[in-house]
Design an enzyme around this catalytic site. Structure first.
Site, PDB file in Angstrom:
ATOM      1  N   ARG A   1     -43.098  -5.681   2.843  1.00 22.55           N
ATOM      2  CA  ARG A   1     -43.973  -6.805   3.122  1.00 22.55           C
ATOM      3  C   ARG A   1     -44.828  -6.625   4.389  1.00 22.55           C
ATOM      4  O   ARG A   1     -46.023  -6.920   4.374  1.00 22.55           O
ATOM      5  CB  ARG A   1     -43.082  -8.023   3.301  1.00 22.55           C
ATOM      6  CG  ARG A   1     -43.817  -9.266   3.606  1.00 22.55           C
ATOM      7  CD  ARG A   1     -42.875 -10.327   4.038  1.00 22.55           C
ATOM      8  NE  ARG A   1     -41.878 -10.585   3.020  1.00 22.55           N
ATOM      9  CZ  ARG A   1     -40.872 -11.408   3.184  1.00 22.55           C
ATOM     10  NH1 ARG A   1     -40.716 -12.025   4.323  1.00 22.55           N
ATOM     11  NH2 ARG A   1     -40.020 -11.613   2.226  1.00 22.55           N
TER      12      ARG A   1
ATOM     13  N   ARG B   1     -36.100 -12.896   8.853  1.00 20.45           N
ATOM     14  CA  ARG B   1     -35.202 -13.671   8.017  1.00 20.45           C
ATOM     15  C   ARG B   1     -35.219 -13.163   6.583  1.00 20.45           C
ATOM     16  O   ARG B   1     -36.271 -12.903   6.029  1.00 20.45           O
ATOM     17  CB  ARG B   1     -35.611 -15.147   8.020  1.00 20.45           C
ATOM     18  CG  ARG B   1     -34.810 -15.971   7.042  1.00 20.45           C
ATOM     19  CD  ARG B   1     -35.188 -17.425   7.075  1.00 20.45           C
ATOM     20  NE  ARG B   1     -36.508 -17.712   6.561  1.00 20.45           N
ATOM     21  CZ  ARG B   1     -36.810 -17.797   5.259  1.00 20.45           C
ATOM     22  NH1 ARG B   1     -35.899 -17.586   4.348  1.00 20.45           N
ATOM     23  NH2 ARG B   1     -38.042 -18.095   4.883  1.00 20.45           N
TER      24      ARG B   1
HETATM   25  C1  LIG Z   1     -43.561 -22.720   1.462  1.00 19.35           C
HETATM   26  C2  LIG Z   1     -42.197 -22.404   1.998  1.00 19.35           C
HETATM   27  C3  LIG Z   1     -41.199 -22.008   1.138  1.00 19.35           C
HETATM   28  C4  LIG Z   1     -39.912 -21.718   1.611  1.00 19.35           C
HETATM   29  N1  LIG Z   1     -38.946 -21.329   0.725  1.00 19.35           N
HETATM   30  C5  LIG Z   1     -37.680 -21.043   1.163  1.00 19.35           C
HETATM   31  C6  LIG Z   1     -36.644 -20.674   0.254  1.00 19.35           C
HETATM   32  O1  LIG Z   1     -36.842 -20.616  -0.955  1.00 19.35           O
HETATM   33  N2  LIG Z   1     -35.418 -20.378   0.746  1.00 19.35           N
HETATM   34  C7  LIG Z   1     -35.151 -20.463   2.074  1.00 19.35           C
HETATM   35  O2  LIG Z   1     -34.011 -20.219   2.439  1.00 19.35           O
HETATM   36  N3  LIG Z   1     -36.110 -20.841   2.948  1.00 19.35           N
HETATM   37  C8  LIG Z   1     -37.370 -21.129   2.532  1.00 19.35           C
HETATM   38  N4  LIG Z   1     -38.341 -21.509   3.441  1.00 19.35           N
HETATM   39  C9  LIG Z   1     -37.975 -21.784   4.829  1.00 19.35           C
HETATM   40  C10 LIG Z   1     -37.232 -23.129   4.921  1.00 19.35           C
HETATM   41  O3  LIG Z   1     -37.821 -24.026   4.024  1.00 19.35           O
HETATM   42  C11 LIG Z   1     -37.279 -23.776   6.295  1.00 19.35           C
HETATM   43  O4  LIG Z   1     -37.001 -22.839   7.267  1.00 19.35           O
HETATM   44  C12 LIG Z   1     -36.237 -24.885   6.415  1.00 19.35           C
HETATM   45  O5  LIG Z   1     -36.371 -25.775   5.343  1.00 19.35           O
HETATM   46  C13 LIG Z   1     -36.333 -25.626   7.712  1.00 19.35           C
HETATM   47  O6  LIG Z   1     -35.446 -26.744   7.684  1.00 19.35           O
HETATM   48  P1  LIG Z   1     -35.163 -27.616   8.981  1.00 19.35           P
HETATM   49  O7  LIG Z   1     -34.185 -28.643   8.569  1.00 19.35           O
HETATM   50  O8  LIG Z   1     -34.799 -26.743  10.105  1.00 19.35           O
HETATM   51  O9  LIG Z   1     -36.558 -28.277   9.376  1.00 19.35           O
HETATM   52  P2  LIG Z   1     -37.658 -29.087   8.544  1.00 19.35           P
HETATM   53  O10 LIG Z   1     -37.325 -29.221   7.129  1.00 19.35           O
HETATM   54  O11 LIG Z   1     -38.960 -28.487   8.918  1.00 19.35           O
HETATM   55  O12 LIG Z   1     -37.567 -30.553   9.128  1.00 19.35           O
HETATM   56  C14 LIG Z   1     -38.070 -30.904  10.371  1.00 19.35           C
HETATM   57  C15 LIG Z   1     -37.792 -32.368  10.595  1.00 19.35           C
HETATM   58  O13 LIG Z   1     -38.061 -32.687  11.951  1.00 19.35           O
HETATM   59  C16 LIG Z   1     -38.872 -33.822  12.038  1.00 19.35           C
HETATM   60  N5  LIG Z   1     -39.669 -33.675  13.251  1.00 19.35           N
HETATM   61  C17 LIG Z   1     -40.362 -32.586  13.670  1.00 19.35           C
HETATM   62  N6  LIG Z   1     -40.907 -32.824  14.854  1.00 19.35           N
HETATM   63  C18 LIG Z   1     -40.569 -34.069  15.205  1.00 19.35           C
HETATM   64  C19 LIG Z   1     -40.832 -34.882  16.347  1.00 19.35           C
HETATM   65  N7  LIG Z   1     -41.541 -34.439  17.374  1.00 19.35           N
HETATM   66  N8  LIG Z   1     -40.320 -36.136  16.353  1.00 19.35           N
HETATM   67  C20 LIG Z   1     -39.574 -36.596  15.315  1.00 19.35           C
HETATM   68  N9  LIG Z   1     -39.280 -35.857  14.241  1.00 19.35           N
HETATM   69  C21 LIG Z   1     -39.776 -34.618  14.194  1.00 19.35           C
HETATM   70  C22 LIG Z   1     -39.651 -33.866  10.768  1.00 19.35           C
HETATM   71  O14 LIG Z   1     -40.023 -35.183  10.480  1.00 19.35           O
HETATM   72  C23 LIG Z   1     -38.628 -33.322   9.779  1.00 19.35           C
HETATM   73  O15 LIG Z   1     -37.819 -34.377   9.347  1.00 19.35           O
HETATM   74  C24 LIG Z   1     -39.642 -21.796   2.983  1.00 19.35           C
HETATM   75  C25 LIG Z   1     -40.648 -22.201   3.864  1.00 19.35           C
HETATM   76  C26 LIG Z   1     -41.927 -22.480   3.382  1.00 19.35           C
HETATM   77  C27 LIG Z   1     -43.002 -22.839   4.364  1.00 19.35           C
END
Ligand SMILES: Cc1cc2nc3c(=O)[nH]c(=O)nc-3n(C[C@H](O)[C@H](O)[C@H](O)COP(=O)(O)OP(=O)(O)OC[C@H]3O[C@@H](n4cnc5c(N)ncnc54)[C@H](O)[C@@H]3O)c2cc1C
Ligand code: SF4
Ligand code: FES
Lengths: 724, 247
Positions: A413, A522
């Site tokens: 990639r 990752r």
């Molecule tokens: C298109 C795409 C496809 C993906 N596919 C995969 C996959 O198939 N498999 C895999 O393992 N990973 C995948 N990933 C990566 C994975 O989706 C993310 O890394 C993961 O979901 C992040 O989860 P999280 O709970 O850490 O944060 P997030 O889901 O990003 O949640 C962040 C939260 O924080 C809140 N927040 C942020 N800033 C603030 C603030 N200042 N004040 C209050 N609230 C705030 C938001 O409202 C949200 O609720 C993908 C990513 C993308 C972009």
């Protein structure tokens, strides 16, 4: 060749289109490949036959030890270590930690409060689990419902060492693959634990009603993919993130109904409250803005959990949701939380290219397309605006096949991404002019259609072609698609110890917001695993060790530190609303994105990074002086929200460049032009850089302070990237 | 292309609103609908007029944050989310009216942004399986027939956007509700609470001010995830069983 070996490229899991019946039974092949996990760019068994490129680069490690590209941009602080992981055999550490972590009497839990920022997989699962345990939880998120967090967009799947296929998978193997996948820049103890709890995640999700794909016998289906020789990815068509998040969201709402969790929709965290009650500084709350009324609120608690996601939007264009931001993490960083490895970012080669200056975000397409599509650009720059079908074979440059004859279009990639950029930089990109360049290369299925027949191509890739057609308005069966790389994920994040506690006591960090498990790269399907591991199983066990010492002395809104935090938020808002400059917030964000992409994107060099730092500093100064935010604070004001986020990105961007500048090696997603093999492959420098770079905020005018955490490998042997 | 936009402007939830006309020029057909609004907002900002507030986040059709009434149709002329609609679906000279979802369950917050928290409260009322973290048996303990798993999945793809409500002459959220009922009813894990779930969720639905379903089918016509109308049949069937069991 085994099925796994058919897909040697660095395929990621997560780029199936939404809204299409991705991977239904009529599409078995497309499904399998769409789910292929990202192999670390630099290692894949089937790549063995190709490029024998391990000769050391011209700059031997020893020469570089005393040569610091970033001298003058930072200072060095004391080394740090993770003091929480028990010593002893890696497979016993988690059991031991869970056992040794202090317990909290159920009756006391009601008197202990925890703030959780973010309701993605990490935040929702943490808030729900802490609520079930009986703590008092407040959950914050910027969308209008917890279920809309960016995790919803993840597509391909989630890894777990279930070994349901009896194909030799094990906790150790998932651990090993992840450490290797992270290019030996992640902590052994954390990664082992991740693999260890992975199986429980699947059990939990199934019990919640997550509709994973199943076989005819009614058991769960798994996939196996290029490089990884085992079937360990669980999936729900092309919408795994959505289904997992709905599961966690429903668990969360159940606790809302039970009264243990209170949700705060459309509340953005703008400051961390750190209070010293005599026992040293502790994270004790947050300052938020109610995005509908503009009210600045203080929320106080015994501990704070940040699960606020990644910072890919520092590049403006990325596959992240529009609102993804670094503000929560950055405000904590400014209050003393170390930021680790900010330069580790992941870029995907097969996204739909930018179509014009209006572009607001980018969409991924499955890398599996590279199995049958041929990538090319015109040999002559003059042909770039021609209809590709009119460019004769002899005037086309199938550059990957030319440069990497053994791998061809299936190179890893990072190489595919870098070479696409090189072609465009040479002026041979295709598609519309965006700025001064055409940013796209052709991915051509004409030959595949001839070879396999249109219906076979349709069966395999139909849903991707449909998505492409919907977004671009072009028919990929008739004319080649255009693709370009895009920022996708950030491995860096707030530094945490084994307990997921940051360098501020009482501040815990989970999910993409922390740095802990993926090293410099990752693996596909591992972010979902990590978010849920952190939230369901790790954090609830470690945070109790901290909470057992609480409740901490009561503080009020009138405490000087609390007042100062609130005043700081108010001051920033007042400033944004009063500058009345000439440029919109988005125009600054776009410009920052250009700088980051150009100099801190796929390929980084000392000279480019220094240029970037100068440009970012100038842009930041201009931003504070000349940004235009209309309206008032006391209503929904989306420009005001973005102004705060961009202000923080403008500071983070500089730190990312400094981190990239100081790390004069290539590893995982970080490619330094100065550290490559003669063949242009990434070259790690374990002798000098086998450490986590944890950056301490150096103050408004000071330089960031680097604390190194040495990475010690006891259970796996560090290996240099090899194609042999 | 050049268009005439007529956009609902309303400073906040308690203020009265009005349609305001904005001509817009040089719209590229490659833009998404929301990018077209981004461009308008950049221009308004430059001219000193406050930008139009509208919700979006993923811009990939999966988070359910976006949603506009475009020429009177929820999510506009294509069967997709507003964020996935592109300007090539319009022609030079078109007049395009843009309004927020209109339903008593979804009060307007500002301009085109509405409050859909009622949906979360409907889920709170029972849209889950009561299982604590750590209490789950092995995932293979209970096989689920593939057909059930797939029907559960199809229903579970609802993105909670609210288009079904906006399109419904009765302002009913039955498609949304039926989707959740069906998702959990198809799985063995959802059986224990099946009856209380439907009773409580329907009760909450009515409390939130959503109307009753009279099988008009406008909801399925606009649903970007093509949730089938038979989820409402499942909802009604479960409701009958639950009421029967209760008496
Ligand atoms: C298109 C795409 C496809 C993906 N596919 C995969 C996959 O198939 N498999 C895999 O393992 N990973 C995948 N990933 C990566 C994975 O989706 C993310 O890394 C993961 O979901 C992040 O989860 P999280 O709970 O850490 O944060 P997030 O889901 O990003 O949640 C962040 C939260 O924080 C809140 N927040 C942020 N800033 C603030 C603030 N200042 N004040 C209050 N609230 C705030 C938001 O409202 C949200 O609720 C993908 C990513 C993308 C972009
Ligand atoms: S049923 Fe369809 S229209 Fe209604 S909320 Fe769900 S996805 Fe939106
Ligand atoms: S913005 Fe997420 S569905 Fe439209």
């Amino acid at each position: 060749m085994s099925p796994q070996e058919k897909d040697p490229m660095a395929t990621n899991e997560n780029e199936a289109p939404h809204g299409t019946a991705m991977g239904t039974s009529s599409d078995p092949v497309g499904q399998a490949e769409e789910l292929a996990p990202a192999e670390v760019a630099n290692e894949s068994p089937s790549q063995g036959a190709a490029a024998g490129v391990t000769a050391p680069v011209s700059t031997p490690a020893a020469d570089r030890a005393d040569h610091d590209d970033a001298a003058g941009y930072y200072t060095t602080g004391a080394p740090i270590a993770d003091t929480k992981a028990p010593a002893g055999p890696v497979e016993r550490r988690w059991t031991e930690r869970v056992f040794n972590a202090k317990l909290v009497n159920p009756a006391n839990r009601r008197r202990l409060s925890v703030i959780v920022v973010g309701t993605g997989l990490a935040g929702s699962s943490a808030a729900a689990t802490l609520g079930e345990a009986g703590y008092h939880v407040d959950a914050f998120f910027y969308q209008d419902s917890p279920r809309r967090a960016h995790s919803i967009a993840a597509q391909g799947g989630i890894n777990a060492a279930k070994n349901y296929k009896e194909d030799g998978d094990s906790i150790y193997r998932l651990f090993y693959d992840t450490v290797k996948g992270g290019d030996y820049r992640a902590r052994e103890s954390n990664v082992y634990r991740l693999a260890e709890v992975s199986a429980n995640i699947i059990d939990q999700c199934v019990a919640q009603g997550v509709p994973f794909a199943r076989e005819y016998g009614g058991l769960l289906d798994n996939r196996s993919f290029g490089g990884v020789q085992v079937s360990r990815t669980f999936y729900a068509r092309g919408q795994t993130g959505q289904q997992l998040l709905i599961g966690a969201y429903q668990a969360l709402e159940r606790q809302v109904a039970a009264g243990t969790v209170k949700t705060h929709a459309r509340h953005e965290m703008l400051e961390l409250v750190v209070v010293d009650d005599g026992s040293g500084p502790r994270a004790r709350g947050i300052v938020t803005r109610d995005m509908v009324t503009g009210e600045i609120e203080t929320h106080l608690a015994d501990a704070v959990v940040l699960a606020s996601g990644g910072y890919g939007n520092v590049f403006f264009l990325s596959t992240n949701a529009m609102g993804c931001n670094v503000t929560a993490a950055w405000r904590a960083h400014r209050k003393g939380a170390h930021f680790a490895n900010p330069c580790y970012t992941q870029i995907h080669p097969t996204c739909i290219p930018v179509s014009g200056e209006h572009q607001s975000k980018l969409t991924l397409m499955s890398e599996s397309l590279r199995n049958d599509g041929r990538i090319w650009v015109p040999k002559n720059a003059e042909d770039c605006d021609k209809d590709p079908r009119d460019i004769p074979e002899e005037d086309r440059d199938y550059y990957l096949e030319r440069i990497y004859p053994s791998f061809g279009n299936l190179v890893p990639r990072d190489i595919a991404s870098r070479q696409a950029k090189n072609m465009c930089d040479e002026g041979r990109g295709v598609g519309p002019m965006v700025g001064d360049q055409r940013r796209g290369v052709y991915l051509d299925f004409a030959e595949a259609i001839e070879r396999m027949g249109r219906s076979a191509v349709e069966a395999k890739y139909g849903n991707l072609f449909d998505m492409y057609a919907r977004i671009t308005g072009e028919d990929p069966y008739a004319t080649p698609m255009r693709i370009y790389p895009a920022v996708h994920y950030t491995m860096g994040g707030l530094w945490v110890d084994y307990d997921l506690q940051s360098s501020i006591p009482g501040l815990f960090v989970a999910g993409e917001a922390n740095f802990s498990d993926h090293g410099a790269n990752r693996l596909g399907a591992s972010a979902l695993m990590q978010g849920l591991a952190d939230g369901y199983f790790v954090l609830p066990n470690t945070i109790r060790d901290y909470l057992a010492d609480g409740p901490f002395p009561k503080i009020t809104d009138d405490d000087p530190e609390v007042r100062a935090a609130r005043a700081n938020v108010q001051e920033r808002i007042d400033h944004f609303l009063s500058v009345n400059g000439s440029r919109s917030v988005d125009s600054f964000h776009r410009e920052l994105g250009h700088i980051m992409w150009e100099y801190c994107g796929m390929e980084r060099s000392a000279e480019g990074l220094r240029t970037a730092i100068e440009k970012i500093r100038a842009l930041r100064e201009e931003f504070w002086r000349d940004v235009r935010v209309l309206g008032t604070n006391d209503s929904l004001n989306q420009a005001l929200e973005r102004a705060g986020r961009v202000a923080d990105f403008l500071e983070l961007g500089e730190l990312m460049c400094i981190d990239a500048l100081h790390r004069r090696e290539s590893c995982g997603g970080h490619f330094r032009a100065e550290s490559q093999t003669p063949d242009g492959e990434a070259l790690r420098d374990d002798e000098n850089f086998a450490y986590v770079a944890a950056w301490e905020w150096g103050g408004e005018t000071g330089e960031p302070i680097l604390h190194k955490e040495d990475l010690v490998y006891e259970s796996v042997e560090m290996k240099q990237r090899s194609y042999k | 292309m050049n268009l005439t936009l007529k956009i609902w402007r309303q400073p906040n939830g308690s203020a009265t609103g009005e349609m305001v006309t904005y001509p817009i020029t040089d719209v590229s057909e490659d833009m998404s609908f929301l990018e077209m609004l981004d461009v308008l907002n950049e221009r308004l900002t430059a001219e000193g007029e406050e930008p139009v507030a509208f919700d979006s986040d993923c811009r990939e059709g999966i988070c359910g944050m976006c949603g506009l009434m475009i020429n009177g149709v929820a999510h506009g002329p294509e069967v997709t989310t507003t964020c996935q609609l592109h300007m090539r679906s319009f022609s030079d000279g078109d007049v395009v009216t843009i309004e927020p979802w209109r339903a008593s369950g979804f009060p307007v917050l500002r301009d085109l942004a509405v409050d859909r928290s009622a949906f979360d409260r409907i889920i709170d009322a029972g849209g889950y399986v009561s299982v604590n973290t750590g209490a789950a048996p092995d995932a293979h303990a209970t096989p689920v027939p593939k057909e059930n798993a797939e029907r559960a999945f199809d229903a579970a793809t609802c993105i909670s956007c609210g288009a079904c409500v906006a399109a419904c002459p009765n302002g009913s959220a039955s498609l949304f509700l039926g989707a959740k009922i069906t998702h959990l009813a198809e799985l063995p894990q959802g059986q224990a609470e099946r009856h209380t779930r439907v009773l409580n969720m329907v009760h909450q639905h009515d409390l939130e001010g959503f109307g009753g379903c009279t099988n008009i089918g406008e909801c399925t016509a606009v649903c970007p995830k093509e949730i089938p109308q038979d989820v409402i049949a499942t909802l009604n069937k479960d409701m009958r069983h639950a009421l029967w069991n209760r008496v």
